[in-house]
Design an enzyme around this catalytic site. Sequence first.
Site, PDB file in Angstrom:
ATOM      1  N   ALA A   2       0.532  -1.424   0.023  1.00  0.00           N
ATOM      2  CA  ALA A   2       0.159   0.063  -0.326  1.00  0.00           C
ATOM      3  C   ALA A   2       0.896   1.266  -0.087  1.00  0.00           C
ATOM      4  O   ALA A   2       1.773   0.999   0.163  1.00  0.00           O
ATOM      5  CB  ALA A   2      -0.809   0.259   1.035  1.00  0.00           C
ATOM      6  N   ALA A  46       0.886   5.440   0.768  1.00  0.00           N
ATOM      7  CA  ALA A  46       0.389   6.659   0.962  1.00  0.00           C
ATOM      8  C   ALA A  46       0.623   7.812   1.006  1.00  0.00           C
ATOM      9  O   ALA A  46       1.632   7.999   0.147  1.00  0.00           O
ATOM     10  CB  ALA A  46       0.166   6.374   2.760  1.00  0.00           C
ATOM     11  N   SER A  47       0.395   9.224   0.786  1.00  0.00           N
ATOM     12  CA  SER A  47       1.015  10.060   0.993  1.00  0.00           C
ATOM     13  C   SER A  47       2.212  10.566   1.333  1.00  0.00           C
ATOM     14  O   SER A  47       3.404  11.486   1.184  1.00  0.00           O
ATOM     15  CB  SER A  47      -0.082  11.812   1.255  1.00  0.00           C
ATOM     16  N   ALA A  79       4.193   7.945   3.165  1.00  0.00           N
ATOM     17  CA  ALA A  79       5.170   6.423   3.548  1.00  0.00           C
ATOM     18  C   ALA A  79       4.518   6.014   2.330  1.00  0.00           C
ATOM     19  O   ALA A  79       3.205   5.164   1.762  1.00  0.00           O
ATOM     20  CB  ALA A  79       5.334   6.211   4.667  1.00  0.00           C
ATOM     21  N   GLN A  80       4.941   4.444   2.388  1.00  0.00           N
ATOM     22  CA  GLN A  80       4.231   3.355   1.368  1.00  0.00           C
ATOM     23  C   GLN A  80       4.840   1.565   2.669  1.00  0.00           C
ATOM     24  O   GLN A  80       5.719   1.779   3.322  1.00  0.00           O
ATOM     25  CB  GLN A  80       4.554   2.836   0.118  1.00  0.00           C
ATOM     26  N   VAL A  81       3.959   1.304   2.186  1.00  0.00           N
ATOM     27  CA  VAL A  81       4.509  -0.109   3.216  1.00  0.00           C
ATOM     28  C   VAL A  81       4.781  -1.062   1.961  1.00  0.00           C
ATOM     29  O   VAL A  81       3.914  -1.547   1.132  1.00  0.00           O
ATOM     30  CB  VAL A  81       2.783  -0.572   3.979  1.00  0.00           C
ATOM     31  N   LYS A 130       7.417  -0.176   7.408  1.00  0.00           N
ATOM     32  CA  LYS A 130       6.729   1.259   6.703  1.00  0.00           C
ATOM     33  C   LYS A 130       7.858   2.127   6.146  1.00  0.00           C
ATOM     34  O   LYS A 130       8.417   2.001   7.513  1.00  0.00           O
ATOM     35  CB  LYS A 130       5.507   1.512   7.484  1.00  0.00           C
ATOM     36  N   ASP A 165      -7.012   9.317  12.474  1.00  0.00           N
ATOM     37  CA  ASP A 165      -6.709   8.641  11.092  1.00  0.00           C
ATOM     38  C   ASP A 165      -7.736   7.219  10.669  1.00  0.00           C
ATOM     39  O   ASP A 165      -6.814   7.382  10.071  1.00  0.00           O
ATOM     40  CB  ASP A 165      -5.084   8.939  10.969  1.00  0.00           C
TER      41      ASP A 165
END
Length: 545
Positions: free
Chosen positions: A131, A133-134, A136-138, A152, A287
């Site tokens: 996945a 995100a704005s 970080a990414q995983v 992450k 969040d």
Amino acid sequence: MKPRVLLRLLEIQRVLLRHRLDDYVRATHLYRPLRFLLVLSPTVWLERRRGGARGERLRLALEELGPIFVKFGQAVSTRRDLLPPDIADELAKLQDRVPPFDGAVARQLIEASYGRPVTDMFASFDETPLAAASIAQVHPARLPDGREVVVKVLRPGMRAVIERDLEVLHALADLTARYWREGRRLRPRELVDEYQKTVLDELDLMREAANASQLKRNFAGSDLLYVPEVHWDWCRTDVMVMERIHGVPISDLAALKAAGTNIPRLAENGVRIFFTQVFRHNFFHADMHPGNIFVIVDDPQRPRYAAVDFGIVGTLDPRDQHYLAENFLAVFDRDYRRVAQLHLESGWVPSDARIDEMESAVRTVLEPIFDRPLKDISFGRILLRLFEISRRFDMQIQPQLLLLQKTLLNVEGLGRELYPELDIWSTASPILREWMRERVSLGALWRSVRSHAPEILEALRGLPALLAAQLRRGAPPAPSAPPAADLAQLREELKAEGRRRDLVTVGAALLLGGFVWLAVSGAHTAAGWALIAAGVVAALAGFGR
């Protein structure tokens, strides 16, 4: 305005125009002196994207503008009741489908953080992100012992990008505070300050790991929420490793229904989790957009939430927490006068506001929505009405409640999508009433005494000296002339003064002993209370002599 800020504002306008979002530029008063300059610019028109519906163009523009704009899109995407369907559908893609950066770059960043190859740390590491995100990414991986984890990693250059846009927000807040008549009431500078703390905290993944650990401890043994385990040995400020969750995304309603999930129970549990976090734990996941929430359906009739992404959490000052609980209960009881009184007591409205007028205004907004499910409530209209009330009574924005308000909107939006028949009032009221009963119970008082025992004991240690000093200050001044009283009478007075001082000292010692007994004994507290009672009697006897 700094040249760097002005250039960023021009860049924002250029991106909006490139994606044919001209209406947003025309509606923005700040751009009025400059918009024609850019609209007539050949560069802008040569770059304009022709294809795509308006929702897609808006999503692409937000992605191009960076993490702060993506977060805005994520926040509003949960409120389908406030957005046209086509825009809501596109903005929902920002929750878990932000374009990733190169997996090879992620590997390099991880190795730079650890100072060693990824193969030394993990049995396997997949460069294809799970996945994005704005911020970080995983990536999925396995530890040497075979456990499945996710890694992450922060996007490269995030701090510089965010600090630049925060500078823009501060400049806009200054302009708003100076030149908009609503600026004082809306407190834009304080709002930006509060947002800055939140977004900069997200850049520290050690902090996020600590948040996850605290939340897991709060819900240990709970059947409401599961929090994945943090693997601290692999965590750094820019890399975090935690247990991998296998669950159904909360937004995949079809999969949840196909699994036979008890949807009404799931929706009610979401409300319970929110109120438990805010009031019982005073530590809440702030969040909660659909990309961060999964459902474990091992037992479909007892579905369990699983949360990820703990970069943003919130806490409340005890005073704000108390006033919010009182407000919620007053609303549940339809006691609109109490709502008005609480706003005055908390200082959220000026002290000269008329309670009867505010009571009437609140009743007008809230009365039509009671005893109705979410599907029959237009929160868009309610928000507009409440905004009108706040303006009428000069109610100031409370920046410290910004995260809570955002979370409440997210939770309500999730509930609306999940189970529109949900009665949020009847679900939340028992939770809050139980918490309020516990706050005023003898057990809560005793727990408070025990938790503050060290401070109480420290204060009591100095009590005899303070009492003796007070007695000396209260003694009559010595005569200026040589004493003519009989020496025997003087001796008696000195003895009486000594007995009084002894009684006060004994009383203080008994009080101290009683509090020590209560603080260290798990049971059999009667002796402790007896010591305290004896101490009070002795001290009063000493003062009475």
